[in-house]
Design an enzyme around this catalytic site. Structure first.
Site, mmCIF file in Angstrom:
data_model
loop_
_atom_site.group_PDB
_atom_site.id
_atom_site.type_symbol
_atom_site.label_atom_id
_atom_site.label_comp_id
_atom_site.label_asym_id
_atom_site.label_seq_id
_atom_site.Cartn_x
_atom_site.Cartn_y
_atom_site.Cartn_z
ATOM 1 N N ARG A 38 0.063 2.500 -11.572
ATOM 2 C CA ARG A 38 1.055 1.826 -10.747
ATOM 3 C C ARG A 38 2.428 2.485 -10.902
ATOM 4 N NH1 ARG A 38 -2.983 0.479 -9.163
ATOM 5 N NH2 ARG A 38 -3.854 -1.593 -8.804
ATOM 6 N N CYS B 92 0.423 1.851 -5.783
ATOM 7 C CA CYS B 92 -0.506 2.712 -6.517
ATOM 8 C C CYS B 92 0.052 4.126 -6.658
ATOM 9 C CB CYS B 92 -1.847 2.771 -5.790
ATOM 10 S SG CYS B 92 -2.703 1.192 -5.696
ATOM 11 N N HIS C 26 0.836 -1.205 0.000
ATOM 12 C CA HIS C 26 0.000 0.000 0.000
ATOM 13 C C HIS C 26 0.869 1.252 0.000
ATOM 14 C CE1 HIS C 26 -3.986 -1.550 0.195
ATOM 15 N NE2 HIS C 26 -3.861 -2.134 1.376
#
Length: 261
Positions: free
Chosen positions: A248, A239, A165
Site C-alpha cells: 500500500r 495499491c 484504485h
C-alpha cells in the site's frame, strides 16, 4: 527395384497429426484473442465506464446540494476543526464560528455504499465521488473513492481515511505518488468544503498495516512514518507497485480550513 508401399494406417496417422496441429493452433490463437480482449476490457473499458459513472455521480450530488434535497441523517458527534478564520485572534465573529461548527454537525450519516461527498485534488485534475465503505463491487469498481468505515468524517478530529484504485476501474488514485507537501486536497459535502494540505507520504507498507488509518495515523510496520498527537487528518491509500495489490502507498494531510456552504 522395390517400390515402397504406403499403408492406409500411416496415411490416417499423418492426417490425424495434421488435424491435431491445426486444432492446437486454432486454440492458441483463440486463447490469445480472449486474453487480448480481457486486457482491453480491464485497462480501457473499465476506466472509460467508471469515469463516466463517477462524473455523472458528481453532477448528481451537486444538483442535490444546490436544490437542498440531499439526505439528512442523524448527524455526527465529532468536533469541528478550527479553521484559520475561526481562531480567537482572527477577529471573526461568533456567528461565523457557530456556522462552521454547525456545518460539521449537519453531516449526515451515510448509508453503506452511498456517495455523499466529492474529492478534489487540483494537482492531479481529480474530482470524484466519495462513498461509504471500500467494497470493490459497490464502490471502488465504480470509479469512486471509498471511506474506511469507522474512521472519522470530514472536518472531524481524527482521521478521515480513503481508498481508491490505482489501476483499472477509473483509477482515481493512480498518480497520488506525485503529491507533494502543501498540495491541497478538498472534500465537499452538502454542508461545507474542507481543505487539507498534504503533509507526509509513506511510499510502501504492508496491505495489513492498519495503523495508517487509525485516529492518530501511524504505521505499525514502519513506525517512523505517521503522527503521535491527535489532529484533523486525511489519509489516501492505494495499491503499489502499479498493477499489483501486494503493498500500500499512503499519503497523509492535515486540515487547514473549512468553508460552510
Amino acid at each position: 527395384m522395390r517400390v515402397p508401399v504406403v499403408q492406409h494406417t500411416t496415411r490416417r496417422q499423418r492426417a490425424r497429426r495434421r488435424r491435431a496441429l491445426w486444432t492446437g493452433g486454432e486454440l492458441l490463437v483463440t486463447a490469445g484473442l480472449v486474453l487480448l480482449l480481457l486486457v482491453v476490457h480491464q485497462l480501457w473499458w473499465t476506466n472509460r465506464e467508471a469515469r463516466r459513472g463517477a462524473e455523472r455521480k458528481v453532477e448528481a450530488l451537486e444538483r442535490e446540494w444546490g436544490e437542498g434535497t440531499g439526505g439528512q441523517g442523524d448527524g455526527d458527534s465529532g468536533t469541528a476543526a478550527p479553521s484559520a478564520s475561526a481562531q480567537p485572534n482572527s477577529g471573526t465573529g461568533t456567528g461565523t464560528r457557530t456556522r462552521q461548527q454547525t456545518a460539521t454537525a449537519r453531516q449526515p450519516r451515510p448509508d453503506w455504499s452511498q456517495a455523499y461527498a466529492v474529492l478534489t485534488i487540483p494537482r492531479l485534475g481529480l474530482r470524484v465521488p466519495v462513498a461509504e465503505g471500500v467494497s470493490k463491487q459497490d464502490v471502488l469498481n465504480k470509479g469512486y473513492v471509498g471511506h474506511y468505515r469507522g474512521t472519522g468524517q470530514p472536518g472531524q478530529v481524527g482521521n478521515f481515511a480513503l481508498a481508491g484504485h490505482r489501476n483499472t476501474h477509473g483509477e482515481p488514485f493512480r498518480y497520488i505518488n506525485r503529491l507533494r507537501a502543501k498540495d491541497l486536497v478538498e472534500i465537499e459535502t452538502e454542508s461545507a468544503t474542507y481543505t487539507y494540505a498534504v503533509d507526509r507520504t509513506l511510499p510502501q507498507t504492508s496491505a495489513r498495516d492498519s495503523g495508517v488509518v487509525r485516529p492518530i495515523p501511524r504505521s505499525i510496520v514502519k513506525p517512523g512514518y505517521g503522527y503521535s498527537e491527535p489532529g484533523y487528518y486525511i489519509t489516501l491509500t492505494t495499491c503499489t507497485p502499479e498493477y499489483t495489490s501486494r503493498y500500500r502507498l499512503v499519503v497523509w494531510g492535515k486540515l487547514v480550513s473549512m468553508r460552510p456552504r
